[in-house]
Design a protein around this motif. Structure first.
Motif, mmCIF file in Angstrom:
data_model
loop_
_atom_site.group_PDB
_atom_site.id
_atom_site.type_symbol
_atom_site.label_atom_id
_atom_site.label_comp_id
_atom_site.label_asym_id
_atom_site.label_seq_id
_atom_site.Cartn_x
_atom_site.Cartn_y
_atom_site.Cartn_z
ATOM 1 N N ASP A 1 38.818 45.781 32.887
ATOM 2 C CA ASP A 1 39.564 46.054 34.258
ATOM 3 C C ASP A 1 40.845 45.893 34.107
ATOM 4 O OD1 ASP A 1 40.330 46.237 36.596
ATOM 5 O OD2 ASP A 1 39.302 44.635 37.616
ATOM 6 N N THR B 1 38.848 41.422 31.637
ATOM 7 C CA THR B 1 40.191 41.743 32.480
ATOM 8 C C THR B 1 41.556 41.676 31.687
ATOM 9 O OG1 THR B 1 39.252 40.763 34.533
ATOM 10 C CG2 THR B 1 41.260 41.380 34.982
ATOM 11 N N ASN C 1 36.017 50.327 39.184
ATOM 12 C CA ASN C 1 35.046 49.383 38.588
ATOM 13 C C ASN C 1 33.676 49.818 38.959
ATOM 14 O OD1 ASN C 1 36.956 48.080 37.348
ATOM 15 N ND2 ASN C 1 37.192 46.465 39.194
ATOM 16 N N MET D 1 50.062 43.533 45.090
ATOM 17 C CA MET D 1 49.996 44.254 43.660
ATOM 18 C C MET D 1 50.459 45.724 43.813
ATOM 19 S SD MET D 1 46.763 42.510 42.062
ATOM 20 C CE MET D 1 47.037 41.917 40.411
ATOM 21 N N SER E 1 36.272 42.768 43.713
ATOM 22 C CA SER E 1 35.537 43.961 43.529
ATOM 23 C C SER E 1 34.095 44.015 42.897
ATOM 24 C CB SER E 1 36.630 45.068 43.050
ATOM 25 O OG SER E 1 36.887 44.744 41.956
ATOM 26 N N ASP F 1 45.197 51.368 37.327
ATOM 27 C CA ASP F 1 45.603 52.076 38.955
ATOM 28 C C ASP F 1 47.198 52.322 38.990
ATOM 29 O OD1 ASP F 1 43.145 51.504 39.402
ATOM 30 O OD2 ASP F 1 43.314 49.778 40.784
ATOM 31 N N HIS G 1 37.934 40.199 39.216
ATOM 32 C CA HIS G 1 38.251 40.500 40.662
ATOM 33 C C HIS G 1 37.276 40.744 41.555
ATOM 34 C CE1 HIS G 1 39.644 43.429 43.909
ATOM 35 N NE2 HIS G 1 40.762 42.614 43.708
ATOM 36 N N HIS H 1 48.491 53.009 41.611
ATOM 37 C CA HIS H 1 48.863 52.793 42.672
ATOM 38 C C HIS H 1 49.267 51.044 42.977
ATOM 39 C CE1 HIS H 1 44.629 51.851 45.375
ATOM 40 N NE2 HIS H 1 45.153 50.914 44.248
ATOM 41 N N LYS H 2 49.340 50.626 41.581
ATOM 42 C CA LYS H 2 49.766 49.364 41.469
ATOM 43 C C LYS H 2 51.044 49.454 40.681
ATOM 44 C CE LYS H 2 45.214 47.080 42.148
ATOM 45 N NZ LYS H 2 44.300 47.996 42.310
ATOM 46 N N ALA I 1 43.759 39.213 38.622
ATOM 47 C CA ALA I 1 44.644 39.397 39.718
ATOM 48 C C ALA I 1 45.266 38.126 40.453
ATOM 49 C CB ALA I 1 43.392 39.977 41.021
ATOM 50 N N ALA J 1 43.191 47.469 35.817
ATOM 51 C CA ALA J 1 43.651 47.775 37.171
ATOM 52 C C ALA J 1 45.373 47.525 37.182
ATOM 53 C CB ALA J 1 42.857 47.290 38.396
ATOM 54 N N GLY K 1 40.685 53.593 44.186
ATOM 55 C CA GLY K 1 41.324 52.180 43.771
ATOM 56 C C GLY K 1 40.862 51.834 42.796
ATOM 57 N N GLY K 2 41.138 50.325 42.399
ATOM 58 C CA GLY K 2 40.365 49.866 41.361
ATOM 59 C C GLY K 2 38.978 49.569 41.651
ATOM 60 N N THR K 3 38.654 49.129 42.972
ATOM 61 C CA THR K 3 37.348 49.073 43.273
ATOM 62 C C THR K 3 36.266 50.124 42.857
ATOM 63 O OG1 THR K 3 37.972 47.495 45.080
ATOM 64 C CG2 THR K 3 35.890 48.146 45.245
ATOM 65 N N GLY L 1 44.941 41.454 32.706
ATOM 66 C CA GLY L 1 45.857 41.238 33.751
ATOM 67 C C GLY L 1 44.789 40.777 34.953
#
Ligand SMILES: Cc1ncc(COP(=O)(O)O)c(C=O)c1O
Length: 388
Positions: A193, A164, A95, A34, A122, A227, A120, A229-230, A168, A195, A90-92, A166
């Motif tokens: 979420d 969520t 959350n 991702m 996480s 996120d 997810h 970074h995705k 994972a 992310a 990050g997403g973790t 989207g």
């Protein structure tokens, strides 16, 4: 550690050699991530801000300004008029901060969280850390959380409901509007979420898709993970957490005895400003138009891949909503392992017994075509059948 240092040339040349073992996004072989290749401006911005530490923002006022601007842009995209937030690891972590706020606000002695079966992993870590009982809500036939099941899971101990935007595994979007109504009716916190989906869905309506509301326009939504970074094409680490307004910060703050700011709101203490600057650089370089074009590119390749798979006889797990394609064969686990051995890095999802491909911006049409060609050959060689 060796007693004496080695020359810079030797050290860097060894590193270059070691890096050859890392896969490159540009090879088109990474079909399961991702994350993606950072935008060229992000790489330069990251280097420029390499020394910045947002854990002590009074020393890095430029970086702090960039974080505020980036979170403001994310908030605007997600209709959060008064939203505040942070760029985190990050997403973790995002959350985690959301559920920390929810738990501390509710002040319940045996707190529970209602989490879709598709959420997810996480949330497993977060619930463990925060001592929250995770109650799983079931999904409907399109792998979206079933609001009836969510309703049944809510009780007096429930401090939050998760939706969520989207997922994972399949990129499914839960019915956030229904969850928002449930959250408001029951006086519980709703965290979304997004992310992965948060930097895709806002641009889908400009393409050909009508996607239901999932953001702060819905009154029940108290926080959103999104996120960079995705799908934001920035450097790692750049997760994002947004709260509806600044009143939520009260529940996640920690006093800092010796730093330039009195309080910290993130879980990670020392944290980089480099990926924040990189995110700013991507947002400025692309604008809405650039993001829309990137999403358009990924969706077009997703269609190409899904129709290619179907024409080879493979069955899709569900029609893709976002840029994730999942399909089955007579032996999906073996097929995934064999594909990897041939250099195609796909995911195998045990829960759904399927192969999953994330169609990220680094992929091109030629990669998809080459994958489809190899897939048929590999399946045939190993006696794996598309239809079974
Ligand atoms: C929907 C969703 N939430 C949370 C996460 C966790 O994000 P990270 O790996 O950045 O901590 C992911 C990661 O893929 C995700 O897809």
């Amino acid at each position: 550690m060796q007693s004496k240092g080695r020359s810079r040339k030797t050290v860097l040349s060894e590193l270059r050699k070691i890096r050859e073992r890392d896969l490159r996004y540009e090879s088109g072989r990474i079909l399961c991530s991702m994350c993606t290749a950072p935008h060229s401006a992000a790489k330069i911005a990251h280097q420029l801000f390499l020394c910045s530490n947002l854990g002590d923002p009074g020393l890095f006022l430029g970086s702090l300004r960039l974080e505020k601007e980036v979170t403001k842009k994310l908030a605007a995209l997600l209709n959060g008029k008064n939203s505040v937030g942070f760029i985190v690891s990050g997403g973790t972590e995002a959350n985690l901060l959301a559920l920390l706020a929810a738990r501390n606000m509710a002040d319940v002695s045996s707190p529970e969280v209602v989490v879709p079966e598709s959420a997810h992993f996480s949330f497993n870590k977060v619930c463990d850390l925060l001592k929250l009982k995770m109650v799983q809500a079931s999904l409907d036939s399109s792998y979206r959380v079933d609001p009836v099941s969510v309703k049944k899971c809510i009780n007096k101990n429930t401090v939050a409901v998760i939706g969520t935007a989207g997922t994972a595994e399949l990129g499914a979007i839960d019915p956030i509007n229904k969850l928002s109504e449930l959250a408001l009716d029951n006086g519980v916190y709703l965290h979304v979420d997004a992310a992965f989906g948060g930097l895709i869905i806002p641009f889908l309506k400009d393409i050909d898709r009508d996607v239901a509301n999932f953001d702060f326009q819905l009154e029940g939504v108290k926080s959103i993970t999104v996120d960079p970074h995705k799908m934001g094409m920035t450097t790692i680490p750049a997760g994002g957490i947004l709260f509806r307004d600044d009143s939520f910060l009260e529940y996640i703050k920690t006093e800092t005895p010796y730093l330039t700011e009195e309080f910290q709101y993130t879980f990670v203490g020392t944290r980089t400003g480099a990926s924040v600057a990189a995110t700013w650089a991507v947002f400025e370089s692309l604008g809405v138009e650039g993001f829309r074009n990137t999403v358009k590119h990924c969706i077009a390749l997703t269609k190409l891949l899904s129709s290619g798979l179907e024409s080879h006889g493979f069955k899709l797990v569900s029609r893709p909503t976002l840029n994730i394609v999942a399909f089955r064969s007579s032996n999906s686990k073996l097929l995934a392992e064999t594909l990897r051995r041939h250099g195609w890095f796909v995911s195998y999802v045990p829960r759904l017994d399927c192969i999953r491909i994330v169609v990220m911006p680094h992929l091109r049409k030629r990669h998809i075509m080459a994958f489809l060609e190899d897939l048929s050959k590999i399946a045939e060689e190993h006696n794996i059948h598309a239809s079974f």
